[in-house]
Scaffold this motif. Sequence first.
Motif, short mmCIF file in Angstrom:
data_model
loop_
_atom_site.label_atom_id
_atom_site.label_comp_id
_atom_site.label_asym_id
_atom_site.label_seq_id
_atom_site.Cartn_x
_atom_site.Cartn_y
_atom_site.Cartn_z
N ALA A 1 0.81 -1.21 0.00
CA ALA A 1 0.00 0.00 0.00
C ALA A 1 0.85 1.27 0.00
CB ALA A 1 -0.92 -0.02 1.21
N ALA A 2 1.93 1.29 0.79
CA ALA A 2 2.67 2.53 0.99
C ALA A 2 3.56 2.90 -0.20
CB ALA A 2 3.51 2.44 2.27
N ILE A 3 3.64 2.03 -1.20
CA ILE A 3 4.49 2.35 -2.35
C ILE A 3 3.65 2.33 -3.64
CG2 ILE A 3 5.29 -0.04 -2.73
CD1 ILE A 3 7.63 2.98 -2.91
N CYS A 4 2.34 2.23 -3.48
CA CYS A 4 1.44 2.13 -4.64
C CYS A 4 1.57 3.29 -5.63
CB CYS A 4 -0.01 1.96 -4.20
SG CYS A 4 -0.44 0.22 -4.09
N PRO A 5 1.74 4.54 -5.18
CA PRO A 5 1.88 5.61 -6.18
C PRO A 5 3.07 5.38 -7.12
CG PRO A 5 1.44 6.55 -4.03
CD PRO A 5 1.65 5.09 -3.81
N VAL A 6 4.18 4.88 -6.58
CA VAL A 6 5.35 4.61 -7.43
C VAL A 6 5.02 3.48 -8.42
CG1 VAL A 6 7.70 3.66 -7.43
CG2 VAL A 6 7.09 5.49 -5.83
N TYR A 7 4.36 2.43 -7.93
CA TYR A 7 4.00 1.33 -8.84
C TYR A 7 3.05 1.80 -9.93
CZ TYR A 7 6.64 -2.43 -6.81
OH TYR A 7 7.70 -3.22 -6.42
N CYS B 1 16.12 -1.85 -6.09
CA CYS B 1 15.04 -2.69 -5.56
C CYS B 1 14.03 -1.79 -4.85
CB CYS B 1 15.59 -3.75 -4.62
SG CYS B 1 16.55 -3.12 -3.26
N ILE B 2 12.78 -2.24 -4.88
CA ILE B 2 11.68 -1.43 -4.36
C ILE B 2 10.81 -2.31 -3.46
CG2 ILE B 2 9.68 -0.01 -4.99
CD1 ILE B 2 10.92 0.46 -7.70
N SER B 3 10.43 -1.77 -2.30
CA SER B 3 9.51 -2.53 -1.47
C SER B 3 8.58 -1.55 -0.76
CB SER B 3 10.26 -3.36 -0.44
OG SER B 3 10.66 -2.53 0.63
N THR B 4 7.60 -2.11 -0.09
CA THR B 4 6.68 -1.26 0.65
C THR B 4 7.25 -0.99 2.05
OG1 THR B 4 4.36 -0.93 1.23
CG2 THR B 4 5.26 -3.15 1.56
N SER B 5 6.46 -0.33 2.88
CA SER B 5 6.91 0.04 4.23
C SER B 5 6.94 -1.19 5.14
CB SER B 5 5.94 1.07 4.79
OG SER B 5 4.65 0.48 4.92
N GLY B 6 7.32 -0.99 6.36
CA GLY B 6 7.23 -2.01 7.41
C GLY B 6 7.89 -3.32 7.03
N GLY C 1 8.65 2.24 0.51
CA GLY C 1 7.50 3.05 0.86
C GLY C 1 7.51 3.28 2.36
N GLN C 2 6.84 4.32 2.79
CA GLN C 2 6.76 4.61 4.22
C GLN C 2 5.37 5.15 4.49
OE1 GLN C 2 7.09 4.19 7.35
NE2 GLN C 2 9.30 4.60 7.44
N VAL C 3 4.91 5.03 5.72
CA VAL C 3 3.59 5.56 6.05
C VAL C 3 3.60 7.08 5.87
CG1 VAL C 3 3.16 3.67 7.64
CG2 VAL C 3 4.11 5.82 8.52
N SER C 4 2.44 7.65 5.80
CA SER C 4 2.29 9.08 5.56
C SER C 4 3.08 9.88 6.58
CB SER C 4 0.81 9.41 5.64
OG SER C 4 0.58 10.64 5.02
N SER C 5 3.75 10.96 6.14
CA SER C 5 4.70 11.62 7.04
C SER C 5 4.05 12.18 8.30
CB SER C 5 5.51 12.68 6.30
OG SER C 5 4.69 13.49 5.53
N GLU C 6 2.78 12.57 8.23
CA GLU C 6 2.18 13.11 9.46
C GLU C 6 1.86 11.99 10.47
OE1 GLU C 6 0.49 13.06 6.62
OE2 GLU C 6 -1.56 12.40 7.00
N LEU C 7 1.94 10.74 10.02
CA LEU C 7 1.69 9.62 10.93
C LEU C 7 2.96 8.99 11.45
CD1 LEU C 7 -1.23 7.86 9.00
CD2 LEU C 7 -1.40 9.32 11.02
N LEU C 8 4.11 9.45 10.98
CA LEU C 8 5.39 8.87 11.39
C LEU C 8 5.52 8.89 12.90
CD1 LEU C 8 8.05 10.28 8.88
CD2 LEU C 8 7.57 7.87 9.33
N GLY C 9 5.94 7.78 13.46
CA GLY C 9 6.18 7.72 14.90
C GLY C 9 4.96 7.34 15.70
N ARG C 10 3.82 7.06 15.01
CA ARG C 10 2.62 6.69 15.76
C ARG C 10 2.37 5.19 15.75
NH1 ARG C 10 -1.95 11.28 14.83
NH2 ARG C 10 -0.53 13.05 14.63
N ASP C 11 3.33 4.44 15.23
CA ASP C 11 3.18 2.98 15.17
C ASP C 11 1.93 2.57 14.41
OD1 ASP C 11 5.52 2.75 16.60
OD2 ASP C 11 4.49 2.70 18.54
N VAL C 12 1.69 3.20 13.29
CA VAL C 12 0.52 2.84 12.49
C VAL C 12 0.82 1.55 11.72
CG1 VAL C 12 -0.30 5.19 12.29
CG2 VAL C 12 1.24 4.30 10.55
#
Lengths: 164, 536
Positions: free
Chosen positions: B25-31, B67-72, B97-108
């Motif tokens: 999900a977190a890298i879908c725009p690139v794909y 190489c490309i992967s999603t977050s987490g 990919g990484q979670v949305s920057s405003e959510l960083l650090g919230r363990d989403v």
Amino acid sequence: MKHTISVLVENHAGVLSRITGLFSRRGFNIDSLAVGVTEDKTVSRMTIVVEADSYTVEQLEKQLNKAVDVIKVRTIPQEDLISRELMLIKCNAGGRTRSEILDIAKIMNAKIVDLTKSTMTLEICDLPARLDLLEELLKAYNIQEVMRTGTIALQRGAVAVGAK
Amino acid sequence: MTGAQAVVTSLEKEGVTTVFGYPGAAICPVYDCLAQSPICHILVRQEQSAGHAAAAFGRISGRPGVCISTSGPGALNLLTALATAYMDSVPLVAITGQVSSELLGRDVFQEADITGAAEPFTKHSFLVKNAADLPRIMKEAFYLASTGRQGPVLIDLPVDVQNQQLDFVYPEEVSIRGYNPSTRANPLQLRRVAEAISSARRPVICAGGGVFSSGARDRMRRFAENCQIPVVTTMMGLGLMPSDHPLYFGMLGSFGCSAANYAIRHSDLLILIGARAGDRAMGQPGVMEKRTRIVHIDIDPAEIHKNMEASIPLVADARLALEQLLECCAPPDTGMWLAELREKRGVGAFATDRPGFINPHRLVAALSEGLDEDSIYVADVGLNQLWSARSARIKAGRFLTSGGMGTMGYALPAAMGARLASGAGQVVAVMGDGGFQMSMQELATLVQHDIPVKLVLFRNDCLGLVRQIQREVYGGRYEAVELGGSPDFAALAQVYGIRAMTISDNSEIEDAVRALLAAEKSFLLQCLVSPDEPAV
């Protein structure tokens, strides 16, 4: 032997953890580390004090230099070292002991920055060894809290270790 | 354009034709942008394989693999491959990919601090906070990965940054004030090296992977020939000299050739080029320095005096240093020394044959004999790696393996990447049944993307090298080294639609190798070997 290393780094998030990670990863022990922004706001200066042999310090300098965020590394020669550390120290000071502590503070060039009925807080900015001495002298008065900043240092003389 | 478009456009500007990855999900725009790009995406079956495949692609093409992967979890699965590439100084750009920057650090959901986790294993990393920085960051990432001492660079891309708008201008040049790798040798130091070589009586070159990285393979051979200096290599340097070259004396180290180790032990000048003198090659630090003078040529100043005290260090790109040395170095007189070394050369005796089993050295020798001049030999880790290092004959091709990290499961995905980078030609992956089972899910990738790789599987139903250690050091108390429950791997390959064959007698080697090499598509050759077959 103690070595004082002055490191100029990019003032970015994450740089501090990169540098400290580099130390722990390679088994280098840090005595103290102080960081602050420099005259150029995009650059921070770190003063790192390590207890190490010359092999380790050489490795350390090279590994620091390898980090992309590190702009410059300089081990300050002992004879050219201007170093200071700041300490706040709170100890019990009621009744008679108050004047004894005042004496010590006066001799050691420390300031009294807070006072209560039962405690006194002193501030000293000096060489790290002098801070150790003050702490030792105040042990008799039940030290409650100690906070030290870690050494900051510059090199003596007209030569500046800058980012340029 | 969007941040994701900027990423894909930058990849195109860098000349990237193939990427390896696994979406999420977190890298879908690139794909979504990759779908509209001519870049070919290879869908692996686990992200670690994407890392190994991209790294091998980088080693063969000389440009960073991607190489490309999603977050987490996707990003975390890349870690082992990043560390593997870092240890072997392989150019690699990893995009996570990484979670949305405003959510960083919230363990989403699927959040992991990948720049933090990868910090010890990357040359550099970027957490992109602003899409406007992307063109510069992409340019810098490729520059950092491919210059100086090469290595993996990580770009962590929050999903909102991928969707941000920016004005795209790809920078022409890179300027990073903390990064100025020196490539040209100090002339004074170079002269000292030339003098030391000219006056040596028993010089030996120990060449490592750095010679490949700098594209100095031909120059090094020419230099050795001009000066008549014997050459040994580290495992990462295997293939720098054709195995049958009169000046070549094999791989050194604890699993190396006796002639190579003799050369090192009895030399009066050891010339390390692009080799970091690792423990597996050189043993304990501080021993070699007492016996011989050491010239150490390396692009990374931090390698000088790290594992070995050099009498004459030379910080330089190997290619430039060798070019300069070719001009100014007078050949020493090495006739006697070479004659002495040639007597130490093994007669090439194979290990003992065991009835009912394949002698792996015979198999590797037959394989090397049959392979084309420019073929790529990828060895996994464990006994198969040591048998390969010992018995493979590399001509003009390459030998790839995970030298520093010793990552099992490397060979299959790496062979995939190497085949795609080379475009044509034979690529063979030699594995044990331990390492193969760490990445055998990639058989599907070979089939889906029609990547022809020759797979040689040494099956001993155990973790052979660990078993050997338990036998020799731990009194034969075997624990957790038997690989029970494994299927017939030939049958397994066939289920994937890959042709396969199993052999257990040395008389079958010739035909089997012929079939393997003649196959147009992937082919798996399962060779039964004895669990008691030793490393060397």
